[in-house]
Design a protein around this motif. Structure first.
Motif, short mmCIF file in Angstrom:
data_model
loop_
_atom_site.label_atom_id
_atom_site.label_comp_id
_atom_site.label_asym_id
_atom_site.label_seq_id
_atom_site.Cartn_x
_atom_site.Cartn_y
_atom_site.Cartn_z
N GLU A 317 0.82 -1.21 0.00
CA GLU A 317 0.00 0.00 0.00
C GLU A 317 0.86 1.26 0.00
OE1 GLU A 317 -4.14 -1.37 2.21
OE2 GLU A 317 -2.71 -0.16 3.32
N THR A 339 -2.55 10.93 -4.38
CA THR A 339 -3.40 9.74 -4.25
C THR A 339 -2.56 8.54 -3.84
OG1 THR A 339 -4.92 10.59 -5.91
CG2 THR A 339 -5.01 8.23 -5.46
N ARG A 341 -2.70 4.13 -2.69
CA ARG A 341 -3.40 2.89 -3.08
C ARG A 341 -3.56 2.03 -1.83
NH1 ARG A 341 1.82 1.75 -5.53
NH2 ARG A 341 2.85 0.05 -4.38
N LEU A 368 -6.12 -3.68 -5.38
CA LEU A 368 -5.63 -2.42 -4.84
C LEU A 368 -6.45 -1.29 -5.45
CD1 LEU A 368 -1.78 -3.02 -5.00
CD2 LEU A 368 -3.23 -3.07 -2.98
N LYS A 369 -7.09 -0.51 -4.63
CA LYS A 369 -7.92 0.58 -5.12
C LYS A 369 -7.29 1.92 -4.74
CE LYS A 369 -10.90 0.73 -1.01
NZ LYS A 369 -12.29 0.67 -0.50
N ALA A 370 -7.66 2.94 -5.50
CA ALA A 370 -7.14 4.29 -5.23
C ALA A 370 -7.63 4.78 -3.88
CB ALA A 370 -7.57 5.24 -6.34
N SER A 371 -6.75 5.44 -3.16
CA SER A 371 -7.08 6.00 -1.86
C SER A 371 -6.84 7.50 -1.93
CB SER A 371 -6.21 5.36 -0.77
OG SER A 371 -6.49 5.90 0.49
#
Length: 611
Positions: A317, A339, A341, A368-371
């Motif tokens: 991450e 941003t 991840r 893994l998604k964008a954070s």
């Protein structure tokens, strides 16, 4: 003897015509008017006395005349909104309009108020409880009863012969009644034992269901309504309610899911690497929950799963960075965030449910998604951060190579650039977390049990004092701080603060309408904290009282060794400090701070000399 028949000539007795007499049963209900056969009206009491079928002796064509006469009474029998002959509680409502019938029935209820407000004995299990009708909403619904009376349609012959009772509509507050009955039931009742599966370490333990023994709110209300006006004893039945999930189903879930779930680790692969979910993390995050009906369901708790993977997530991450303010060339500048991840643990928790029952092939793909940052540049720009409102510097010795100096620099870097929004409270412990070796902190002297000993993070109290004074002179609200046990000359007396994880913290609240930025810097011999915002006060200054209650240090001999740190001893004293706020050339407020310092002993790292 001769008999005259209808004006005819007299006939001898033996010549009289024979007329067949037949017994006719008129079809009529066996129940009171207004009550359907085999039941009661909604909310009505117990059944009234049964009505016998009427039997008529009908001779020849006489029945035809009787029927014709009866048909002629239809208008009379149905005159008024309430049919004639209808009675409720002995009150005659027949032939009246609804309004008249309502007034008549209400008058009858009021007349018998003492009767209808008497406590009602109700038996539940081995207990008898006296129910207060007013307390449980037990009453006669007059409008509903009048509607029932107006809707009654007994046959015309019944309207011609006698009165026809209609049962009153009885109402009760089922929730209040249920609460009273459950309290009376007390320990004789039994709550439902919900099914479940719990883990002791990585061993699943079944929790078997058991039925409840309790009153049923709906059935209790029906029994009390029906029995209230009968004068007969009322007994509320107890019911058993069984959980929907059985003992056998619990055993099946243990054997087919819980046991194989923790039989081994699960590998999670992502585009940035892999992490492993250990059996203990699986046991912590696999949760079995029963609903109100005792239906057992299971899921993987995403938050608990993330907590169990915390030590591994840094490998895959990237933390997002909020928009922030940098001080460049003596001016604040808004810098956009970035941003990050993050492992989608919500999706992973669902995907795991397909893998956990398996004994092999225990691998699942993670996403893994964008954070996104929580704070945008636009939000930071609106905070009104435009000038330095305070600054404070403390000095240290030993240069940047000493462990204590390194700890001061490490915590200063961790706090640099922190943004505190209007109304928010900043916690130094909360911002930095535990100060550990993994975060770059080193062993240096700390005060523990009244003496200096080596401890991780020693020196961070100096940064805490520096930050405290910067916020103090910015006029920000002090929420939590604690001065040292002993006074050190590098700090201003009274207005200084220590820190220790996790019990001692420093907190302040941004009690201004503007944002606050904490700007930190350091040299080889000093650390500085500046507060940037929009100025509220012309000045914030301090006045000290003289020191009082002076105490002298005593000498303590300690065994020589690496844990012994020698000191020269410091006087103890009590002192006050006033924070003075000035605006528009006037003093507008002052706050008092007081503290009593202990006398720091003179510690000698030598054997105590013989007396």
């Amino acid at each position: 003897m001769p008999v005259s028949l209808y004006g005819k000539k007299e006939l001898p007795v033996d010549e009289r015509p024979t007329i067949q007499v037949t017994a006719v049963t008129w079809p009529m209900e066996d129940t009171p008017v207004g009550r359907p056969p085999g039941g009661t009206t909604a909310g009505a009491g117990a059944p009234g006395p049964r009505r016998a079928r009427r039997r008529l002796l009908v001779a020849g064509g006489v029945v035809v005349a009787l029927l014709a006469a009866t048909a002629g009474t239809g208008g009379y029998a149905y005159a008024g909104e309430v049919p004639r002959g209808i009675q409720v509680l002995g009150a005659e409502l027949g032939g009246k309009s609804r309004a008249e019938a309502t007034a008549a029935l209400r008058a009858e209820v009021d007349r018998r108020a003492a009767e209808f407000t008497q406590p009602v004995p109700v038996r539940v299990a081995d207990q008898t409880v006296q129910l207060d009708p007013a307390g449980i909403g037990l009453a006669i619904d007059v409008p509903a009863t009048v509607e029932a009376a107006a809707s009654a349609r007994p046959d015309p012959l019944r309207r011609l012969f006698g009165s026809h009772p209609v049962d009153p509509v009885v109402v009760v507050d089922s929730a209040k009644l249920d609460a009273v009955l459950r309290a009376a039931l007390g320990k004789q009742g039994r709550q439902m034992t919900m099914p479940g599966i719990r883990f002791t370490g990585t061993t699943p333990k079944p929790v078997y269901p058991a039925p409840s023994r309790e009153v049923d709110a709906e059935e209790s209300a029906r029994v009390v309504r029906d029995g209230w006006l009968t004068g007969q004893p009322i007994t509320v039945p107890l019911v058993e309610k069984h959980p929907l999930t059985t003992r056998e189903e619990v055993d099946r879930l243990v054997n087919e899911l819980a046991k194989p779930a923790v039989a081994g680790p699960v590998r999670v692969t992502t585009s940035s690497g892999a992490v492993t979910i250990a059996p203990r993390t699986i046991a912590t995050s696999l949760v079995f929950t029963a609903d109100k009906a005792g239906k057992l369901t299971h899921k993987v708790d995403a938050k608990k799963l993330r907590a169990g993977l915390a030590s591994q997530l840094s490998k895959i991450e990237v933390e997002p960075k909020d928009a922030r303010v940098l001080i460049e060339g003596g001016k604040p500048k808004v810098v956009p965030g970035t941003t990050g991840r993050q492992l989608d643990t919500e999706a992973l928790s669902t995907a795991l449910l397909d893998v956990l029952p398996k004994t092999d092939g225990r691998e699942v793909s993670g996403t893994l998604k964008a954070s996104e940052p929580e704070t945008t540049p636009e939000e930071v720009a609106k905070l009104g951060i435009k000038e330095r409102v305070s600054t404070f510097t403390t000095r240290f010795t030993g240069g940047l190579s000493s462990p204590r100096s390194q700890n001061i620099v490490t915590i200063a870097k961790a706090v640099d650039g922190a943004v505190v929004k209007p109304g928010a409270t900043f916690s130094l412990n909360g911002h930095t977390g535990e100060r550990s070796y993994a975060k770059g902190y080193r062993d240096a002297p700390v005060i523990l049990d009244g003496k200096l000993v080596p401890g991780v993070g020693g020196g961070t109290s100096q940064f805490t004092t520096t930050l405290f004074n910067a916020t103090y002179y910015a006029g920000l609200e002090d929420v939590e701080h604690k001065p040292h046990s002993y006074w050190f000359s590098r700090y201003p007396p009274v207005i200084e603060s220590t820190i220790f994880w996790p019990d001692l913290d420093f907190k302040f609240r941004n009690n201004t309408p503007h944002g606050v930025v904490i700007d930190t810097s350091y040299t080889a011999s000093s650390v500085t904290v500046s507060i940037w915002s929009t100025r509220i006060w012309d000045s914030v200054k301090t006045e000290w009282s003289p020191r009082r209650n002076i105490t002298k240090p005593r000498t303590i001999y300690l065994p020589p060794g690496p844990s012994c740190i020698a000191t020269n001893g410091i006087d103890g004293f009590t002192q006050d400090a006033w924070r003075i706020f000035r605006k528009d050339g006037k003093e507008v407020r002052r706050e008092k701070f007081s503290w009593t310092y202990q006398a720091e002993p003179r510690y000698l790292c030598v054997k105590q000399p013989a007396s």
